[in-house]
Design an enzyme around this catalytic site. Structure first.
Site, PDB file in Angstrom:
ATOM      1  N   HIS A 453     -24.139  13.929  -0.026  1.00 18.30           N
ATOM      2  CA  HIS A 453     -22.972  13.660   0.824  1.00 18.30           C
ATOM      3  C   HIS A 453     -22.446  12.247   0.609  1.00 18.30           C
ATOM      4  O   HIS A 453     -21.253  12.027   0.412  1.00 18.30           O
ATOM      5  CB  HIS A 453     -23.369  13.876   2.287  1.00 18.30           C
ATOM      6  CG  HIS A 453     -22.301  13.489   3.248  1.00 18.30           C
ATOM      7  ND1 HIS A 453     -22.253  12.242   3.816  1.00 18.30           N
ATOM      8  CD2 HIS A 453     -21.223  14.165   3.683  1.00 18.30           C
ATOM      9  CE1 HIS A 453     -21.183  12.181   4.594  1.00 18.30           C
ATOM     10  NE2 HIS A 453     -20.544  13.334   4.528  1.00 18.30           N
ATOM     11  N   CYS A 836      11.568  -5.782  -4.147  1.00 11.57           N
ATOM     12  CA  CYS A 836      10.244  -6.383  -4.012  1.00 11.57           C
ATOM     13  C   CYS A 836       9.706  -5.948  -2.653  1.00 11.57           C
ATOM     14  O   CYS A 836      10.473  -5.553  -1.787  1.00 11.57           O
ATOM     15  CB  CYS A 836      10.315  -7.895  -3.985  1.00 11.57           C
ATOM     16  SG  CYS A 836      11.014  -8.571  -5.466  1.00 11.57           S
TER      17      CYS A 836
HETATM   18  C1  PEP Z   1       9.952  -8.845   1.587  1.00 12.15           C
HETATM   19  O1  PEP Z   1      10.327  -9.201   2.697  1.00 12.15           O
HETATM   20  O2  PEP Z   1       9.917  -7.676   1.205  1.00 12.15           O
HETATM   21  C2  PEP Z   1       9.518  -9.842   0.609  1.00 12.15           C
HETATM   22  C3  PEP Z   1       9.225  -9.511  -0.622  1.00 12.15           C
HETATM   23  O3  PEP Z   1       9.341 -11.109   1.072  1.00 12.15           O
HETATM   24  P1  PEP Z   1       8.005 -11.614   1.799  1.00 12.15           P
HETATM   25  O4  PEP Z   1       6.982 -10.551   1.668  1.00 12.15           O
HETATM   26  O5  PEP Z   1       7.645 -12.865   1.081  1.00 12.15           O
HETATM   27  O6  PEP Z   1       8.485 -11.848   3.174  1.00 12.15           O
END
Ligand code: PEP
Ligand code: MG
Length: 882
Positions: A453, A836
């Site tokens: 397990h 991002c």
């Molecule tokens: C976000 O806000 O997505 C970004 C990339 O900036 P941070 O994470 O530095 O606030």
């Protein structure tokens, strides 16, 4: 006509797993393939749902279909349930459409009672076997159906072995086992105030109800929550004629994998116990031998197993995890399913299978769950390090982990909540330990094999694990782990290596991962099909180098403030934030410029020929300010010590900290607001970027810097910052008598910026969406508070389906992105737009971003390979849709 709730194996097939559960569907498929499967039938998941609708009762229509199926099974086998001379014994096993190993209940040897035990002994001439099966049945049935504590039986078994002077269960004599049956029945009578049920039909109906009921036991619910398996699926129940691995030395039980589940090596691998029943292996009670034992002792069964494993793997085109029993030299298959495997094995298997032309390259890419690859990004123990190895067992799940040891699941969970890394140490784990295993960084068991397990669940969770580590004795009462020469108490730190099985005293130095040839091949295939470029979010030259190694096609985000988080640079930044006026601030900024220029030079060099997007300073002030409470304490201390100068300095500092204090720093004086009110900050940063770029241009190195402005809400902010940045650039260009193209972009992370993207595009050369802040500001959730306080409740109670900081919220945040893209490109059809944020490697989010027309995604270096696979999957899917 009544709905059909019961299917004989030959009425089903592998596609019917929703109705028959994966186990039932695969047993049916194996019967269709003419493989040796004991006869049986499956009660559907619909029957399970009906069971709950009826207030946990088996509806008479269903019980009558079960009785009919039982009658047919009796005809096929020539035996009858409860028959005094030809008794039929069955197993009653759970199986949902999505495999949940060991989470629900199973009952073996059902149909045993005082009479059938006698006839089983007579028919087989093996009374030990008959009473061993009977005592196992009473124990299992009582534990699962009658809720009698299983440890009461285990304690009696241990006592009996001690009295008999034997070590193995199978060394007990028929008389001793007979006596044990008697003792077990007394336990049941005492605990339940009823005699043990002797009527096999009553046993059967109770057992079916209990297996249905186990769908909602705690461990199954936790497992479903972790793996996002819907509650409404329910479990099917298979009833199958028993075959016995515990009737002597030409019998046994085992688990075979058509390829190795930890390494992916393309050879039959497995474990076997002679003269034992299946539960002995799964429960990890006895540490099994390898399949070599089967090869030596029962070679014909081994050959047959090899052929069957190959046949099943070809048929299913995936590694199979096959449960088998050998009864008096004959091989029987009890289950086949796609094997749970480590990330390393998952990659090797799909690449090997594609090279063997068993699957296509696209299929290989689609079969790997990108999130599951995280363990491959794990650090491992530095091979050069001198280690104090204090024990060894079987490496059951790869990766290394360091943590303090603890001995129960509850404590592991508690310590994890306080932020500590934990290694859960157990004699063996049981399904009840699941929450502790989730909370631990690694798992160490003293007993059990690589199919126990602990091993299966650890692999599934992607956690390092060592099993069968017989070097140690665990003393649960004293909460310690010891050998002849060493004792480790709860709270001591160890490191485990789940690949080699080594246990190391203290914290061992770890090194970053290296990728197998197969992983590099798969990533190459990913690059051949993916549409979205994957860039890295890096803050230092070192991170940039790692990102390049992992395939970054540039830098999508450099968070410049992060360069100042190291202890040497931080005080300079703090001083800058505390400056009272422009003159003071400029003085300090002049110290910051060379530091930043050096960092930019390093990053540009690593990313030669590729874009590098640099974000001007963004963070809330308080991230760099001294803590007011600490300052107050220091002032008190200085006052007590009579240190007036220090006291006055600190008091002045405290005043300044109080002035700069913000009630809601996340929405405070940060981002472009800082750059607009203190323009000298962005001027200096721009200067550092341009100078670094021109320095490298002189050396003949091609660099493509881009500047991006954070936390915009209005296009006038963008306009103001742009003017300032452009002026600063021109000053540097004049000084250097050279120039370089540096586009200036807008970071869209507030809803208003997305809604006014057309106006923003009038002043921006490109866009990047910051989905972290965009999620915070769209929901009005502060991430730290949400994840620390109420989000877990929301997820548990299904108020939200996913954590929106992990899986992009397409309905809300996604809509804002779409609006931003459309409006931005309305103004400038060639506008390049990237994303991002922590969503950029998660597969659903990446697919959404690709389809929304984004031009690139950027993620942390160690997420780049995951993002590449996610992007490849998104591309393959859209290709398929045409
Ligand atoms: C976000 O806000 O997505 C970004 C990339 O900036 P941070 O994470 O530095 O606030
Ligand atoms: Mg942000």
């Amino acid at each position: 006509m009544d709905q059909k709730y019961v299917y004989f194996f030959n009425e089903g097939n592998a596609t019917m797993s929703e109705l028959l559960g994966r186990k039932g569907a695969n047993l049916a498929e194996m019967v269709n393939l003419n493989l040796p499967v004991p006869a049986g039938f499956t009660i559907t998941t619909e029957a399970c749902r009906r069971f709950y609708e009826e207030g946990k009762q088996i509806h008479p229509v269903i019980s009558s279909q079960i009785e009919d199926a039982l009658a047919t099974l009796e005809q096929i086998t020539g035996k009858a349930i409860g028959h005094p001379t030809r008794p039929l014994l069955v197993s009653v096993r759970s199986g949902s459409s999505i495999s949940m190993p060991g989470m629900m209940d199973t009952i073996l040897n059902l149909g045993m009672n005082d009479k059938t035990a006698v006839s089983l002994a007579d028919n087989t001439g093996n009374p030990s076997f008959a009473y061993d099966s009977y005592r196992r049945f009473i124990q299992m049935f009582s534990d699962i159906v009658l809720n009698v504590d299983g440890s009461l039986f285990e304690a009696e078994l241990t006592k009996m072995k001690e009295r008999a002077g034997v070590v193995r269960d199978s060394d007990l004599s028929a008389d001793q086992l007979f006596e044990l049956v008697h003792i077990y029945k007394m336990i049941v009578a005492e605990e339940t105030e009823e005699p043990f049920p002797e009527d096999p039909i009553e046993q059967l109906m109770l057992a079916i109800g209990a297996v249905f009921d186990s769908w909602y036991n705690q461990r199954a619910m936790i497992y479903r929550r972790i793996h996002k398996i819907p509650d409404h699926l329910g479990t099917a129940v298979t009833i199958q004629e028993m075959v016995f691995g515990n009737c002597g030395d030409t019998s046994g039980t085992g688990i075979a994998f058509s390829r190795h589940p930890s390494t992916g090596s393309p050879h039959l691998f497995g474990e076997f116990l002679l003269n034992a029943q299946g539960e002995d292996i799964v429960a990890g009670i006895r540490t099994p031998e390898t399949l070599d034992l089967l090869k030596e002792t029962i070679p014909r069964a081994y050959q047959k197993l090899t052929a069957v494993a190959q046949c099943l793997e070809k048929h299913y085109r995936d590694i199979q995890d096959i449960e088998f029993t050998v009864e008096n030299n004959r091989l029987f298959l009890l289950q086949t399913r796609s094997a749970k495997r480590t990330a390393e094995a998952a990659i090797k298997v799909v690449v090997d299978m594609a090279n063997e032309n068993l699957i296509s390259r696209e299929e290989a890419l689609m079969r790997v769950d990108p999130a599951f690859l995280c363990p491959l990004m794990q650090y491992t123990i530095d091979p050069q390090a001198e280690l104090e190895v204090i024990g060894s067992g079987m490496g059951a799940s790869s990766g290394a982990a360091t943590g303090i040891i603890t001995f129960d699941a509850e404590e592991a969970e508690r310590l994890h909540r306080t932020g500590l890394s934990v290694i859960l140490v157990r004699p063996e784990t049981t399904p009840e330990d699941i929450h502790g295993m989730v909370a631990s960084d690694g798992i160490l068991t003293v007993r059990g094999g690589v199919t126990s397990h602990a091993a299966v669940v650890a692999r599934d969770l992607g956690k390092p694990a060592i099993v069968g580590c017989g070097t140690f004795i665990v003393d649960l009462e004293e909460r310690r782990l010891y050998t002849d020469t060493l004792t480790l108490n709860e709270g001591d730190v160890i490191t485990i290596c789940g690949s080699t099985g080594r246990v190391i005293n203290g914290e061992a130095p770890l090194v970053p991962p290296t990728f197998s040839e197969e992983f590099r091949t798969l990533l190459m295939w990913a690059n051949e099909v993916k549409i979205l470029p994957v860039l890295g979010s890096v803050n230092t030259p070192k991170e940039a180098r790692l990102a390049r190694k992992l395939g970054a096609e540039g830098v999508g985000l450099c968070r410049t403030e992060q360069m100042f988080k190291d202890p040497h640079r931080r005080p300079v930044m703090t001083k800058m934030m505390l400056s009272r006026n422009q003159i003071e601030r400029r003085k300090i900024l002049n110290k910051l410029i060379p530091m930043q220029r050096k960092a930019f030079l390093g990053i540009f060099r690593e990313m030669e020929g590729r874009p590098v997007t640099i974000r001007l300073i963004d963070p809330p002030l308080h991230e760099f300010l001294p803590n007011a409470e600490t300052l107050t304490l220091e002032i008190e201390r200085a006052s007590v010590a009579g240190n007036t100068t220090e006291m006055e300095e600190k008091q002045a500092l405290l005043e300044r900290v109080k002035i700069l204090h913000e009630s809601n720093p996340a929405f405070g004086h940060r981002g472009c607001r800082l750059g607009i009110t203190y323009p000298e900050i962005y001027e200096c940063q721009t200067q550092a970027i341009a100078e670094a770029a021109l320095e490298l241009k002189k050396e003949g190195i091609f660099v493509y810097p881009r500047i991006i402005v954070p936390l915009l809400s209005d296009s006038h902010e963008m306009q103001a910052v742009r003017e300032n940045v452009q002026n600063s650039l021109e000053q540097v260009f004049t000084l250097y008598e050279d120039r370089i193209d540096i586009p200036i972009g807008a970071f869209l992370e507030l809803p208003r910026a997305c809604l006014t993207a057309d106006k923003m595009a009038a002043h921006a050369d490109f866009f990047v969406f910051g989905t972290n802040d965009l999620t915070q500001s769209t929901y009005g959730f502060s991430r730290d508070d949400a994840e620390g306080k109420y989000l877990a409740y929301y997820l548990d109670h299904k108020i939200l389906a996913d954590n929106p900081f992990v899986v992009l919220d397409q309905e809300g945040v996604g809509e804002l992105i779409k609006v931003g893209v459309t409006k931005g490109r309305l103004k400038n059809p060639d506008l390049k737009i990237g994303v991002c944020g922590d969503h950029t490697s998660e597969k659903h989010s990446v697919e959404f971003l690709q389809n929304a027309g984004l031009d690139f995604i950027s993620c942390l270096p160690h997420k780049i390979p995951i993002a590449r696979i996610s992007a490849a999957q998104a591309a393959i899917k859209s290709l398929k849709r045409g």
